[in-house]
Design a protein around this motif. Sequence first.
Motif, short mmCIF file in Angstrom:
data_model
loop_
_atom_site.label_atom_id
_atom_site.label_comp_id
_atom_site.label_asym_id
_atom_site.label_seq_id
_atom_site.Cartn_x
_atom_site.Cartn_y
_atom_site.Cartn_z
N ILE A 137 17.84 -22.38 56.03
CA ILE A 137 18.62 -22.90 54.91
C ILE A 137 19.61 -23.93 55.46
CG2 ILE A 137 20.41 -21.11 55.03
CD1 ILE A 137 18.94 -22.48 51.78
N GLY A 138 19.76 -25.04 54.76
CA GLY A 138 20.68 -26.09 55.18
C GLY A 138 21.81 -26.26 54.20
N CYS A 139 22.85 -26.97 54.60
CA CYS A 139 24.02 -27.15 53.74
C CYS A 139 23.70 -27.98 52.50
CB CYS A 139 25.14 -27.81 54.54
SG CYS A 139 25.97 -26.70 55.71
N LEU A 140 22.68 -28.82 52.58
CA LEU A 140 22.33 -29.66 51.44
C LEU A 140 21.35 -28.98 50.49
CD1 LEU A 140 21.95 -33.15 53.18
CD2 LEU A 140 23.96 -32.17 52.04
N ASP A 141 20.85 -27.81 50.87
CA ASP A 141 19.91 -27.09 50.01
C ASP A 141 20.63 -26.43 48.84
OD1 ASP A 141 17.83 -27.77 51.67
OD2 ASP A 141 17.97 -25.96 52.89
N ALA A 142 19.92 -26.32 47.72
CA ALA A 142 20.47 -25.67 46.52
C ALA A 142 19.48 -24.62 46.03
CB ALA A 142 20.77 -26.70 45.44
N PRO A 143 19.39 -23.49 46.70
CA PRO A 143 18.43 -22.45 46.32
C PRO A 143 18.82 -21.80 44.99
CG PRO A 143 19.91 -21.62 48.00
CD PRO A 143 20.22 -23.08 47.85
N PRO A 144 17.87 -21.26 44.27
CA PRO A 144 18.17 -20.60 42.99
C PRO A 144 19.01 -19.34 43.19
CG PRO A 144 15.89 -20.22 43.62
CD PRO A 144 16.43 -21.24 44.58
N ALA A 145 19.93 -19.12 42.27
CA ALA A 145 20.75 -17.90 42.32
C ALA A 145 19.85 -16.68 42.19
CB ALA A 145 21.79 -17.92 41.21
N GLY A 146 20.21 -15.61 42.88
CA GLY A 146 19.42 -14.39 42.82
C GLY A 146 18.26 -14.36 43.78
N SER A 147 18.20 -15.34 44.70
CA SER A 147 17.14 -15.37 45.69
C SER A 147 17.70 -15.00 47.05
CB SER A 147 16.52 -16.77 45.75
OG SER A 147 17.46 -17.73 46.22
N VAL A 148 16.80 -14.64 47.98
CA VAL A 148 17.22 -14.34 49.35
C VAL A 148 17.79 -15.60 50.00
CG1 VAL A 148 16.44 -13.57 51.62
CG2 VAL A 148 15.51 -12.49 49.57
N ARG A 149 17.20 -16.76 49.69
CA ARG A 149 17.71 -18.03 50.23
C ARG A 149 19.14 -18.29 49.76
NH1 ARG A 149 15.02 -22.11 52.25
NH2 ARG A 149 16.02 -23.66 50.90
N PHE A 150 19.44 -17.90 48.54
CA PHE A 150 20.81 -18.09 48.03
C PHE A 150 21.80 -17.24 48.84
CE2 PHE A 150 24.34 -17.15 45.14
CZ PHE A 150 24.66 -18.42 44.70
N GLN A 151 21.39 -16.02 49.17
CA GLN A 151 22.25 -15.17 49.99
C GLN A 151 22.44 -15.79 51.38
OE1 GLN A 151 23.85 -12.43 48.84
NE2 GLN A 151 22.96 -13.03 46.87
N ALA A 152 21.38 -16.39 51.92
CA ALA A 152 21.48 -17.04 53.23
C ALA A 152 22.43 -18.23 53.16
CB ALA A 152 20.10 -17.49 53.68
N ARG A 153 22.40 -18.97 52.05
CA ARG A 153 23.30 -20.12 51.86
C ARG A 153 24.76 -19.65 51.84
NH1 ARG A 153 26.37 -23.70 51.00
NH2 ARG A 153 25.98 -25.78 50.17
N LEU A 154 25.00 -18.51 51.23
CA LEU A 154 26.36 -17.96 51.20
C LEU A 154 26.81 -17.58 52.61
CD1 LEU A 154 26.24 -15.64 48.04
CD2 LEU A 154 27.27 -17.92 48.22
N TYR A 155 25.89 -16.99 53.37
CA TYR A 155 26.22 -16.61 54.75
C TYR A 155 26.51 -17.84 55.62
CZ TYR A 155 25.59 -11.55 55.27
OH TYR A 155 25.76 -10.19 55.24
N LEU A 156 25.80 -18.94 55.34
CA LEU A 156 25.99 -20.15 56.13
C LEU A 156 27.40 -20.70 55.95
CD1 LEU A 156 24.57 -22.07 58.07
CD2 LEU A 156 23.76 -23.39 56.08
N GLY A 157 27.95 -20.55 54.75
CA GLY A 157 29.34 -20.90 54.51
C GLY A 157 29.66 -22.36 54.64
N CYS A 158 28.81 -23.21 54.09
CA CYS A 158 29.06 -24.67 54.14
C CYS A 158 30.27 -25.06 53.28
CB CYS A 158 27.83 -25.42 53.63
SG CYS A 158 26.37 -25.13 54.67
#
Length: 225
Positions: free
Chosen positions: A204-225
């Motif tokens: 997952i990258g800082c410019l990605d916008a994964p859908p809410a409720g997905s595992v990728r969304f949780q990863a984006r939160l962990y990344l903390g951009c």
Amino acid sequence: MHLSRTGFSPAFQIGAVALVAGVLLAAAGSPASADRGGGGGIPSYPKPTKACSPANVGETAYVVNAAEVDPTLTHFLAVHITTGTTGVHEETLSTVNEVTTSVSASVEITAKGKLVLAEVETKVGFSVQKTTSTTNSTSVTDTWNFSVPGYYGLYKGTRAVEGTWLEYRCERITQGGTTTYPFWKQIGNLESYTTFSVMEVGTIGCLDAPPAGSVRFQARLYLGC
């Protein structure tokens, strides 16, 4: 509260009784006094959809009362790729959460547990683990190929599912020479379960916008951009 009759006139006594009766009636009809479990103090749970007839008396059925799906990150690592450091990288992800299958608080999934988790699978509409399993408490090492510099999150996760279930048995009662038609009788109390779906691995990258409720969304939160 105790009210003494001494000093009360008959008219006042009648008025007091009417007042108390009115208060009790109002309390009984108030929303706060309503039974949230289905009325009469007995919770109302869903019954099996399969038939309970004389042909299948003694059979059991399992009903999933509730199922909550929670996208869960199990492993994660944040990496900073700069110019000159792109290419293939082998990285080890740290464990951040662990999900283990369990039925009625037991991590050893029995034949009954498999049937319960099969009903969970039907209810949520996707495959779940139906055997003794875990998302693994050890770290994960994998290889990634980065072609563009940036701040990335490497992750592994799944959809955790937890909730409650009930067991029913098709029975009939004979009393006074009369036998009832078969009916589904609840066996035991409301029980719990936990399981999870297939594992997902990705970046997952800082410019990605994964859908809410997905595992990728949780990863984006962990990344903390």
